[in-house]
Write an enzyme that holds these catalytic residues in place. Sequence first.
Site, PDB file in Angstrom:
ATOM      1  N   TYR A 141     -34.007  72.861 -38.002  1.00 34.37           N
ATOM      2  CA  TYR A 141     -35.310  72.463 -38.522  1.00 34.37           C
ATOM      3  C   TYR A 141     -36.339  73.586 -38.451  1.00 34.37           C
ATOM      4  O   TYR A 141     -37.295  73.590 -39.198  1.00 34.37           O
ATOM      5  CB  TYR A 141     -35.860  71.275 -37.714  1.00 34.37           C
ATOM      6  CG  TYR A 141     -35.372  69.914 -38.157  1.00 34.37           C
ATOM      7  CD1 TYR A 141     -34.034  69.678 -38.445  1.00 34.37           C
ATOM      8  CD2 TYR A 141     -36.259  68.850 -38.270  1.00 34.37           C
ATOM      9  CE1 TYR A 141     -33.594  68.419 -38.828  1.00 34.37           C
ATOM     10  CE2 TYR A 141     -35.828  67.585 -38.651  1.00 34.37           C
ATOM     11  CZ  TYR A 141     -34.502  67.381 -38.929  1.00 34.37           C
ATOM     12  OH  TYR A 141     -34.076  66.136 -39.302  1.00 34.37           O
ATOM     13  N   LYS A 191     -20.679  72.350 -33.063  1.00 27.57           N
ATOM     14  CA  LYS A 191     -19.689  72.702 -34.100  1.00 27.57           C
ATOM     15  C   LYS A 191     -19.210  74.103 -33.780  1.00 27.57           C
ATOM     16  O   LYS A 191     -19.344  75.044 -34.574  1.00 27.57           O
ATOM     17  CB  LYS A 191     -20.344  72.599 -35.486  1.00 27.57           C
ATOM     18  CG  LYS A 191     -19.378  72.745 -36.650  1.00 27.57           C
ATOM     19  CD  LYS A 191     -18.461  71.554 -36.864  1.00 27.57           C
ATOM     20  CE  LYS A 191     -17.429  71.865 -37.929  1.00 27.57           C
ATOM     21  NZ  LYS A 191     -16.440  70.779 -38.109  1.00 27.57           N
ATOM     22  N   ASP A 223     -18.296  66.430 -35.936  1.00 31.27           N
ATOM     23  CA  ASP A 223     -17.584  65.523 -36.854  1.00 31.27           C
ATOM     24  C   ASP A 223     -16.768  64.510 -36.069  1.00 31.27           C
ATOM     25  O   ASP A 223     -16.740  63.311 -36.390  1.00 31.27           O
ATOM     26  CB  ASP A 223     -16.737  66.308 -37.868  1.00 31.27           C
ATOM     27  CG  ASP A 223     -15.933  67.441 -37.255  1.00 31.27           C
ATOM     28  OD1 ASP A 223     -16.109  67.745 -36.063  1.00 31.27           O
ATOM     29  OD2 ASP A 223     -15.105  68.028 -37.979  1.00 31.27           O
ATOM     30  N   ASP A 247     -30.363  64.196 -35.281  1.00 34.00           N
ATOM     31  CA  ASP A 247     -31.027  63.366 -36.290  1.00 34.00           C
ATOM     32  C   ASP A 247     -29.999  62.460 -36.959  1.00 34.00           C
ATOM     33  O   ASP A 247     -30.192  61.254 -37.088  1.00 34.00           O
ATOM     34  CB  ASP A 247     -31.704  64.270 -37.329  1.00 34.00           C
ATOM     35  CG  ASP A 247     -32.363  63.470 -38.433  1.00 34.00           C
ATOM     36  OD1 ASP A 247     -33.050  62.477 -38.108  1.00 34.00           O
ATOM     37  OD2 ASP A 247     -32.187  63.822 -39.616  1.00 34.00           O
ATOM     38  N   ASP A 251     -29.235  58.089 -36.305  1.00 34.41           N
ATOM     39  CA  ASP A 251     -29.260  57.062 -37.344  1.00 34.41           C
ATOM     40  C   ASP A 251     -27.949  56.292 -37.332  1.00 34.41           C
ATOM     41  O   ASP A 251     -27.917  55.067 -37.456  1.00 34.41           O
ATOM     42  CB  ASP A 251     -29.467  57.686 -38.738  1.00 34.41           C
ATOM     43  CG  ASP A 251     -30.922  57.642 -39.193  1.00 34.41           C
ATOM     44  OD1 ASP A 251     -31.805  57.712 -38.316  1.00 34.41           O
ATOM     45  OD2 ASP A 251     -31.169  57.536 -40.410  1.00 34.41           O
TER      46      ASP A 251
END
Length: 352
Positions: A141, A191, A223, A247, A251
């Site tokens: 971000y 990752k 993942d 983020d 969700d």
Amino acid sequence: MDAQIVVLPGDGIGPEVTAEALRVLEAVARKGGHAFRFSEQLMGGCSIDRHGTALTPGALAACKASRAVLLGAVGGPKWDDPAAKVRPEQGLLALRKGLGVFANLRPVKVHPALLDSSPLKPDRLQGVDILVIRELTGGLYFGQPKGRDVRDGHERAVDTLEYQDYEVRRVVELAFRLARGRRRKVTSVDKANVLESSRLWRQVATAIGKADPEVALDHMLVDTASMRLVMAPASFDVVVTENMFGDILTDEASVLAGSMGMLPSASLGDGGPGLYEPIHGSAPDIAGQGIANPVGTILSAAMMLRHSLGLPAEADAVEAAVHRAIADGCRTRDLGGALQTSRMTDEILRRL
Ligand code: IPM
Ligand code: MG
């Protein structure tokens, strides 16, 4: 206790849900003889309409000078033009950065009475109690460079995922501290098979893990984590991860709780004011109807009592009142019920 609290109602359902959380904080103050002084500021689309910017220097200064900030939600279709130079979300990012709140705590618990509200099978949801800690002021971000140019006749867009070791260290250390008061397990999500920033993240996390053998640390690729979150959500305790990974994963995790409207968050830095907000957005489709679920914001206020106001017993009491209201069948529309926003709060206040 005496505390200055800035309220940023924001856009959409933001003003409706923050008003309910204030009723709860006022009830807590009355009972305990505390003086919470609330002052309201504009942030998001409403600030763009008034001042042409999503967060004015004055509003940010008021937040910095406070003990804690309660935020509703920002954004809406009115300000959604992708070509717009000013966007409501800029206010939120500037606020997080300005307050230095590098750790975003997003607890995800499944209330036993809401096992059937999630699209997942109830047996998967038994015992789910996850604390996701999302790094909030760095990563994809905020990394530089960022922007647009033209290269070889083609329009190009760049975002940068960048971390310095200390940024990783402070958030992973917080994850370990909080895990000690829980089930003593930290899952660091990255990752590292592809990204250099993730290899640094993993290196720093590993070193912290070695120094604190009482907490079990494992590393998981993002993942894989996204799959495990729906396959075996009860296997997680504390999860700590990069800004955008967090983020996305939160969700996803919110689905476990039956409704996004249930979930709170706290954003903490190094001793400055904390920022408290529900994880749901401004929900423009239901704004102004008095039907939004206030629980996410009320539970965010509980986190404020615990983390910024030093009132852990009061925080427990608010959480217990919410828990009982849900157990007793009180439901807003998102949970299949018919209670209006303020009636839901009435039910929580009666049990407080
Ligand atoms: C969140 C939101 C924000 C984010 C948006 C509104 C900028 O999705 O708090 O999760 O991406 O951080
Ligand atoms: Mg989000």
